[in-house]
Design an enzyme around this catalytic site. Sequence first.
Site, PDB file in Angstrom:
ATOM      1  N   LYS A   1      10.276  34.058  58.052  1.00  0.00           N
ATOM      2  CA  LYS A   1      10.243  34.393  59.477  1.00  0.00           C
ATOM      3  C   LYS A   1      11.584  35.036  59.834  1.00  0.00           C
ATOM      4  O   LYS A   1      12.233  34.700  60.822  1.00  0.00           O
ATOM      5  CB  LYS A   1       9.989  33.130  60.306  1.00  0.00           C
ATOM      6  CG  LYS A   1       9.683  33.391  61.786  1.00  0.00           C
ATOM      7  CD  LYS A   1       8.353  34.066  62.013  1.00  0.00           C
ATOM      8  CE  LYS A   1       8.050  34.202  63.516  1.00  0.00           C
ATOM      9  NZ  LYS A   1       6.819  34.966  63.782  1.00  0.00           N
TER      10      LYS A   1
ATOM     11  N   ASP B   1       4.701  24.159  52.647  1.00  0.00           N
ATOM     12  CA  ASP B   1       3.827  23.019  52.876  1.00  0.00           C
ATOM     13  C   ASP B   1       2.595  23.445  53.664  1.00  0.00           C
ATOM     14  O   ASP B   1       1.453  23.106  53.321  1.00  0.00           O
ATOM     15  CB  ASP B   1       4.603  21.941  53.639  1.00  0.00           C
ATOM     16  CG  ASP B   1       3.913  20.589  53.610  1.00  0.00           C
ATOM     17  OD1 ASP B   1       2.925  20.431  52.872  1.00  0.00           O
ATOM     18  OD2 ASP B   1       4.378  19.681  54.321  1.00  0.00           O
TER      19      ASP B   1
ATOM     20  N   ASP C   1       3.423  33.971  59.831  1.00  0.00           N
ATOM     21  CA  ASP C   1       2.206  33.960  60.631  1.00  0.00           C
ATOM     22  C   ASP C   1       1.239  35.052  60.181  1.00  0.00           C
ATOM     23  O   ASP C   1       0.018  34.840  60.098  1.00  0.00           O
ATOM     24  CB  ASP C   1       2.520  34.067  62.126  1.00  0.00           C
ATOM     25  CG  ASP C   1       3.605  35.076  62.447  1.00  0.00           C
ATOM     26  OD1 ASP C   1       4.527  35.233  61.643  1.00  0.00           O
ATOM     27  OD2 ASP C   1       3.538  35.703  63.522  1.00  0.00           O
TER      28      ASP C   1
ATOM     29  N   TYR D   1      12.864  19.825  56.225  1.00  0.00           N
ATOM     30  CA  TYR D   1      12.474  18.592  55.548  1.00  0.00           C
ATOM     31  C   TYR D   1      13.676  17.777  55.074  1.00  0.00           C
ATOM     32  O   TYR D   1      13.507  16.651  54.607  1.00  0.00           O
ATOM     33  CB  TYR D   1      11.564  18.910  54.355  1.00  0.00           C
ATOM     34  CG  TYR D   1      10.127  19.149  54.746  1.00  0.00           C
ATOM     35  CD1 TYR D   1       9.810  19.949  55.836  1.00  0.00           C
ATOM     36  CD2 TYR D   1       9.084  18.589  54.045  1.00  0.00           C
ATOM     37  CE1 TYR D   1       8.497  20.190  56.205  1.00  0.00           C
ATOM     38  CE2 TYR D   1       7.760  18.820  54.405  1.00  0.00           C
ATOM     39  CZ  TYR D   1       7.479  19.614  55.484  1.00  0.00           C
ATOM     40  OH  TYR D   1       6.178  19.846  55.856  1.00  0.00           O
TER      41      TYR D   1
END
Length: 332
Positions: free
Chosen positions: A171, A228, A204, A124
């Site tokens: 991740k 987000d 995930d 971002y």
Amino acid sequence: MSYKVTLIPGDGSGPEVIAAAKRVVEATGVAIQWEQAEAGAAMIEKYGTPLPDETIESIRRNGVALKGPVTTPVGTGFRSVNVAMRKIFDLYANVRPAKTYPGVITRFENIDLVVVRENTEDLYAGIEHMVGEDAAESIKLITRKGCERIIRYAFDFAVREGRKKVTAVHKANIMKCTDGMFLDIARQIAKEYPQIEFNDSIVDAMCMRLVMHPEDYDVLVCPNLYGDIVSDLCAGLVGGLGLTPSANIGVSGAIFEPIHGSAPDIAGQHKINPTAAILSASLMLAHLGEAKAAADIEQAVTKVISEGKTLTQDMGGTASTEEFADAVIAAL
């Protein structure tokens, strides 16, 4: 005691929900001097920018703002006003509660979790460029300082709010440098808070677990992009974006806003749900030290929703934005 607060209605349906939230705050009896400011797409013609300098200076003066949603063009046009504000005021912690309310039909009950999202770094930051004509590159940049302060904020929040568990979302199995650093720092800081249970989850898998067993989670701390996405998923678990508030807390100020968009398609129709804006105002009052007034607003919202007599269209009712606010004020 009186407080000065910058009031930014936003655009689209933003002015409707912020007007409702303002009325509810005033009904608590807390003395607020509102300083109205402007932001949004409509400001470009007037000021040449969606975020005028006068608005920035107002927030800088007052240190606190209640803000409505602002439309951000997709793919083209100006960058997000929200992202710009987060950079200007170093609003590094985005706090997004997600809670089920009796009376709202959802697939789950008894959800009460909070996403603590890093708010200034990651993808971002907008470090991106074209590589020739047929490729584009975006750089994911996170820092040790950024990781440390958001993770420490999450643990301090858990202690302050009587929460029991913090989960770091990452991740790191693929992005071993960026997310690997985030996870390593989370594990180190967790050792300083033995009273708080700590675990971690790949993003995930986290999404899967949230839609299977959301009651297992309490505080989720995430880098910017994952935060987000996961916070919107959590909003879906409890009834939608219309019920979910947020706080942006930083070094140079605090801005409170609903996490939903500006809904320009229903602007002026007075049917948008103001719950998220009202609960964002409740978070603002808590930040100002007005804990009782903040709790009173949440209890009043809970009462109105659970009674089911005055609900907006998205919750299965027919009430207008203003009628819902009236019911909350009556409950206060």
